[in-house]
Design a protein around this motif. Structure first.
Motif, PDB file in Angstrom:
ATOM      1  N   PHE A  96      21.532  -7.457 -50.994  1.00  0.00           N
ATOM      2  CA  PHE A  96      20.930  -8.290 -49.963  1.00  0.00           C
ATOM      3  C   PHE A  96      21.505  -9.703 -50.019  1.00  0.00           C
ATOM      4  CE2 PHE A  96      17.609 -11.476 -49.093  1.00  0.00           C
ATOM      5  CZ  PHE A  96      17.394 -11.227 -47.746  1.00  0.00           C
ATOM      6  N   LEU A  97      21.789 -10.267 -48.832  1.00  0.00           N
ATOM      7  CA  LEU A  97      22.314 -11.631 -48.753  1.00  0.00           C
ATOM      8  C   LEU A  97      21.398 -12.597 -48.006  1.00  0.00           C
ATOM      9  CD1 LEU A  97      26.108 -10.950 -48.008  1.00  0.00           C
ATOM     10  CD2 LEU A  97      25.031 -11.408 -50.212  1.00  0.00           C
ATOM     11  N   ARG A  98      20.883 -12.169 -46.845  1.00  0.00           N
ATOM     12  CA  ARG A  98      20.101 -13.113 -46.025  1.00  0.00           C
ATOM     13  C   ARG A  98      19.314 -12.347 -44.970  1.00  0.00           C
ATOM     14  NH1 ARG A  98      19.771 -18.262 -44.827  1.00  0.00           N
ATOM     15  NH2 ARG A  98      21.241 -18.737 -46.493  1.00  0.00           N
ATOM     16  N   GLN A  99      18.197 -12.945 -44.547  1.00  0.00           N
ATOM     17  CA  GLN A  99      17.456 -12.416 -43.409  1.00  0.00           C
ATOM     18  C   GLN A  99      16.912 -13.575 -42.591  1.00  0.00           C
ATOM     19  OE1 GLN A  99      13.972 -10.653 -45.687  1.00  0.00           O
ATOM     20  NE2 GLN A  99      12.882 -11.392 -43.863  1.00  0.00           N
ATOM     21  N   GLY A 100      16.632 -13.314 -41.309  1.00  0.00           N
ATOM     22  CA  GLY A 100      16.043 -14.343 -40.474  1.00  0.00           C
ATOM     23  C   GLY A 100      16.132 -13.986 -38.996  1.00  0.00           C
ATOM     24  N   TRP A 101      15.421 -14.780 -38.198  1.00  0.00           N
ATOM     25  CA  TRP A 101      15.423 -14.576 -36.757  1.00  0.00           C
ATOM     26  C   TRP A 101      16.635 -15.262 -36.133  1.00  0.00           C
ATOM     27  CZ3 TRP A 101      12.037 -11.414 -34.377  1.00  0.00           C
ATOM     28  CH2 TRP A 101      10.855 -11.089 -35.037  1.00  0.00           C
ATOM     29  N   LEU A 102      17.297 -14.527 -35.220  1.00  0.00           N
ATOM     30  CA  LEU A 102      18.363 -15.081 -34.399  1.00  0.00           C
ATOM     31  C   LEU A 102      18.142 -14.610 -32.969  1.00  0.00           C
ATOM     32  CD1 LEU A 102      21.435 -14.416 -36.731  1.00  0.00           C
ATOM     33  CD2 LEU A 102      20.436 -16.655 -36.224  1.00  0.00           C
ATOM     34  N   LEU A 103      18.671 -15.349 -32.010  1.00  0.00           N
ATOM     35  CA  LEU A 103      18.565 -14.959 -30.607  1.00  0.00           C
ATOM     36  C   LEU A 103      19.825 -14.201 -30.198  1.00  0.00           C
ATOM     37  CD1 LEU A 103      17.160 -18.318 -29.185  1.00  0.00           C
ATOM     38  CD2 LEU A 103      15.897 -16.178 -29.454  1.00  0.00           C
ATOM     39  N   VAL A 104      19.649 -13.005 -29.661  1.00  0.00           N
ATOM     40  CA  VAL A 104      20.772 -12.218 -29.148  1.00  0.00           C
ATOM     41  C   VAL A 104      20.983 -12.607 -27.686  1.00  0.00           C
ATOM     42  CG1 VAL A 104      21.648  -9.913 -28.670  1.00  0.00           C
ATOM     43  CG2 VAL A 104      20.258 -10.326 -30.719  1.00  0.00           C
ATOM     44  N   VAL A 105      22.165 -13.114 -27.391  1.00  0.00           N
ATOM     45  CA  VAL A 105      22.481 -13.575 -26.030  1.00  0.00           C
ATOM     46  C   VAL A 105      23.190 -12.437 -25.289  1.00  0.00           C
ATOM     47  CG1 VAL A 105      23.639 -15.316 -24.636  1.00  0.00           C
ATOM     48  CG2 VAL A 105      22.711 -15.931 -26.885  1.00  0.00           C
ATOM     49  N   PRO A 106      22.546 -11.832 -24.277  1.00  0.00           N
ATOM     50  CA  PRO A 106      23.181 -10.732 -23.535  1.00  0.00           C
ATOM     51  C   PRO A 106      24.141 -11.262 -22.467  1.00  0.00           C
ATOM     52  CG  PRO A 106      20.981 -11.146 -22.680  1.00  0.00           C
ATOM     53  CD  PRO A 106      21.182 -12.126 -23.804  1.00  0.00           C
ATOM     54  N   PRO A 107      24.985 -10.405 -21.900  1.00  0.00           N
ATOM     55  CA  PRO A 107      25.875 -10.859 -20.816  1.00  0.00           C
ATOM     56  C   PRO A 107      25.101 -11.433 -19.634  1.00  0.00           C
ATOM     57  CG  PRO A 107      26.549  -8.705 -21.637  1.00  0.00           C
ATOM     58  CD  PRO A 107      25.237  -9.005 -22.271  1.00  0.00           C
ATOM     59  N   ARG A 108      23.928 -10.844 -19.369  1.00  0.00           N
ATOM     60  CA  ARG A 108      23.059 -11.343 -18.297  1.00  0.00           C
ATOM     61  C   ARG A 108      21.625 -11.373 -18.816  1.00  0.00           C
ATOM     62  NH1 ARG A 108      26.507  -7.827 -15.950  1.00  0.00           N
ATOM     63  NH2 ARG A 108      24.981  -6.133 -16.188  1.00  0.00           N
ATOM     64  N   GLY A 109      20.845 -12.296 -18.329  1.00  0.00           N
ATOM     65  CA  GLY A 109      19.444 -12.357 -18.718  1.00  0.00           C
ATOM     66  C   GLY A 109      19.180 -13.362 -19.828  1.00  0.00           C
ATOM     67  N   GLU A 110      17.941 -13.372 -20.294  1.00  0.00           N
ATOM     68  CA  GLU A 110      17.492 -14.329 -21.280  1.00  0.00           C
ATOM     69  C   GLU A 110      17.800 -13.858 -22.705  1.00  0.00           C
ATOM     70  OE1 GLU A 110      16.018 -17.380 -20.804  1.00  0.00           O
ATOM     71  OE2 GLU A 110      16.628 -17.033 -18.710  1.00  0.00           O
ATOM     72  N   PRO A 111      18.061 -14.799 -23.641  1.00  0.00           N
ATOM     73  CA  PRO A 111      18.234 -14.417 -25.058  1.00  0.00           C
ATOM     74  C   PRO A 111      16.982 -13.735 -25.604  1.00  0.00           C
ATOM     75  CG  PRO A 111      18.961 -16.677 -24.677  1.00  0.00           C
ATOM     76  CD  PRO A 111      18.266 -16.249 -23.423  1.00  0.00           C
ATOM     77  N   ARG A 112      17.183 -12.764 -26.500  1.00  0.00           N
ATOM     78  CA  ARG A 112      16.076 -12.000 -27.066  1.00  0.00           C
ATOM     79  C   ARG A 112      16.024 -12.232 -28.580  1.00  0.00           C
ATOM     80  NH1 ARG A 112      18.909  -8.191 -23.973  1.00  0.00           N
ATOM     81  NH2 ARG A 112      19.702  -7.283 -25.906  1.00  0.00           N
TER      82      ARG A 112
END
Length: 335
Positions: free
Chosen positions: A228-244
């Motif tokens: 294990f190295l790291r964990q955390g929340w990130l926003l996935v930016v899709p080609p269209r629409g809002e980051p998730r």
């Protein structure tokens, strides 16, 4: 030949004097700390291990799981101390080195010892009362059993620092130079093995914790055998629409993307469903923006043979930590 300068100074003699002062100071510290170490080992051996054995409060297997080779480590210190008090540093440390395996055994048992103490304090009323009674003795001051149990591993690190310094500040012509040099090498090797054991134990704790956070059939065995190295929340930016927002778990060989289960889920609320597993050996990492060091975060681009991820982090320092960890994971797979 030793030569003096114009002012009568002799650099060789001055260097030897500095070595001798450092050696004397280190030897004094080794002796004083060994006395205190032995005293604390004796408290646990006498008031816990010995009395628990006599009273039968814990079964033999539980007692060994809790204390490991504690009494043997105590005995090794009792053998070493008279040598140190007599100034026989090389001879004493040379005779102590065969006992270093006890510290490796103790380290291997450390996690089991920790969980055994927690379990027994929780479910064994007699043991809980006994521990409270013993910790209240004036000999213990404010120390608790859980504070004393890591003592041998802490002492091993002190041994390494002090014995290495003692060897380095002993002139080669000294009768015990060879003994001290060998002892320093063996203690350092043992300390390194113990450090590796500790790393594996901490990693196993992380893997168990993460496996407990993942739910569903796809999650079974996902963390097995990984680092294990790291964990955390990130926003996935899709080609269209809002980051998730997605939870990411980074291991040495893969990046796991997970989606939180709905809060009202009957059985799996608070857990995550695995959505994708990305092999780090096939990853190409780029920072899209976020180079300036400003407070606004940035974007990371992760390219794989069949997919591209664009990840956003609004915190610049967190972005840099993720970039560093991902770089380490990728480079470890290419070496």
């Amino acid at each position: 030949m030793e030569t003096s300068g114009a002012g009568g100074r002799c650099p060789v003699r001055e260097q030897r004097a500095r070595w001798e002062r450092k050696r004397t100071c280190t030897a004094r510290e080794l002796l004083q700390t060994e006395r205190r170490y032995q005293e604390q080992l004796g408290l646990v051996a006498t008031y816990f291990v010995g009395i628990l054995r006599a009273k039968g409060t814990l079964r033999a297997a539980e007692r060994h799981a809790l204390f490991g080779p504690w009494e043997l480590i105590y005995g090794a210190s009792q053998d070493l101390l008279p040598y140190l008090e007599g100034g026989h540093w090389g001879q004493g440390l040379e005779s102590f080195c065969p006992h270093l395996e006890l510290y490796t055994q103790f380290a291997a048992n450390a996690e089991k010892s920790r969980t055994t103490l927690q379990e027994q304090l929780k479910k064994n009323k007699r043991f809980r009362r006994f521990v409270r009674l013993q910790e209240g003795r004036p000999e213990f001051g404010s120390l608790r059993l859980q504070d004393l149990l890591p003592l041998p591993l802490q002492r091993l690190q002190q041994y390494e620092n002090l014995v290495v310094a003692l060897a380095e500040n002993t002139v080669p012509s000294s009768p015990d130079h060879q003994q001290l040099t060998r002892a320093a090498r063996l203690i350092s090797e043992t300390a390194q093995r113990v450090h590796s054991i500790g790393q594996r134990q901490r990693n196993d704790q992380h893997l168990q914790r993460i496996q407990g956070l993942l739910s569903g059939r796809q999650a079974k065995g996902l963390t097995s055998g990984r680092w294990f190295l790291r964990q955390g929340w990130l926003l996935v930016v899709p080609p269209r629409g809002e980051p998730r927002p997605r939870m990411f778990f980074l291991f040495s060989d893969v990046l796991l993307m997970a989606k939180p289960r709905p809060p009202l889920h009957l059985l799996q609320s608070g857990t995550f469903a695995c959505r994708a597993l990305y092999p780090m050996a096939q990853c190409q990492l780029h920072r899209v923006f976020g180079h300036s060091g400003g407070p606004c975060g940035g974007l990371l681009s992760l390219s794989f043979p069949h997919e591209k991820l664009l990840l956003m982090c609004t915190d610049q320092e967190e972005l840099l930590r993720w970039h560093h960890s991902l770089t380490l994971a990728i480079s470890s797979q290419k070496n």
